[in-house]
Design a protein around this motif. Structure first.
Motif, mmCIF file in Angstrom:
data_model
loop_
_atom_site.group_PDB
_atom_site.id
_atom_site.type_symbol
_atom_site.label_atom_id
_atom_site.label_comp_id
_atom_site.label_asym_id
_atom_site.label_seq_id
_atom_site.Cartn_x
_atom_site.Cartn_y
_atom_site.Cartn_z
ATOM 1 N N THR A 1 0.831 -1.200 0.000
ATOM 2 C CA THR A 1 0.000 0.000 0.000
ATOM 3 C C THR A 1 0.866 1.250 0.000
ATOM 4 O O THR A 1 0.591 2.207 -0.715
ATOM 5 C CB THR A 1 -0.938 0.000 1.222
ATOM 6 N N GLN A 2 1.924 1.225 0.778
ATOM 7 C CA GLN A 2 2.816 2.379 0.842
ATOM 8 C C GLN A 2 3.503 2.599 -0.504
ATOM 9 O O GLN A 2 3.621 3.729 -0.972
ATOM 10 C CB GLN A 2 3.857 2.177 1.933
ATOM 11 N N THR B 1 0.976 4.081 -2.911
ATOM 12 C CA THR B 1 0.744 5.485 -2.578
ATOM 13 C C THR B 1 1.902 6.349 -3.068
ATOM 14 O O THR B 1 1.686 7.430 -3.617
ATOM 15 C CB THR B 1 0.549 5.652 -1.058
ATOM 16 N N GLN B 2 3.128 5.869 -2.896
ATOM 17 C CA GLN B 2 4.285 6.626 -3.359
ATOM 18 C C GLN B 2 4.271 6.780 -4.879
ATOM 19 O O GLN B 2 4.589 7.849 -5.400
ATOM 20 C CB GLN B 2 5.580 5.935 -2.911
ATOM 21 N N THR C 1 1.596 6.732 -6.811
ATOM 22 C CA THR C 1 0.505 7.648 -7.136
ATOM 23 C C THR C 1 0.921 9.082 -6.858
ATOM 24 O O THR C 1 0.667 9.984 -7.664
ATOM 25 C CB THR C 1 -0.761 7.285 -6.332
ATOM 26 N N THR C 2 1.567 9.305 -5.731
ATOM 27 C CA THR C 2 2.051 10.642 -5.385
ATOM 28 C C THR C 2 2.989 11.165 -6.459
ATOM 29 O O THR C 2 2.877 12.317 -6.892
ATOM 30 C CB THR C 2 2.768 10.613 -4.015
ATOM 31 N N GLN D 1 -4.747 12.625 -1.690
ATOM 32 C CA GLN D 1 -3.327 12.737 -2.021
ATOM 33 C C GLN D 1 -2.863 14.203 -1.987
ATOM 34 O O GLN D 1 -1.810 14.507 -1.433
ATOM 35 C CB GLN D 1 -3.063 12.159 -3.416
#
Length: 74
Positions: A23-24, A27-28, A30-31, A63
């Motif tokens: 998940t992390q 997220t990274q 996507t960021t 985000q």
């Protein structure tokens, strides 16, 4: 209820001490996609960002809020 030797499964919400947290990493990624898109087009909309990243407009909002809190966007 369960036998004493029944295996206890790890809590799925906790990170494994050795394995990366998927998940992390997602997220990274996507960021970074959001930051790249904003860099390429400062007038990009939330809807356009959601299409670029493959997440909902609310996900983009989340985000962006986190990016603003961390000082990476304004």
């Amino acid at each position: 209820m369960y036998p004493k030797d029944y295996p206890i499964l790890p809590n799925p919400t906790q990170s494994h001490p050795i394995l990366p947290n998927p998940t992390q990493k997602t997220t990274q990624k996507t960021t970074q996609k959001i930051l790249d898109a904003i860099s390429n087009n400062p007038n990009v909309t939330r809807l356009e960002l959601s299409e670029i990243c493959g997440i909902t407009a609310d996900g983009v909002k989340w985000q962006l809020r986190n990016l603003t809190k961390s000082g990476r966007t304004h």
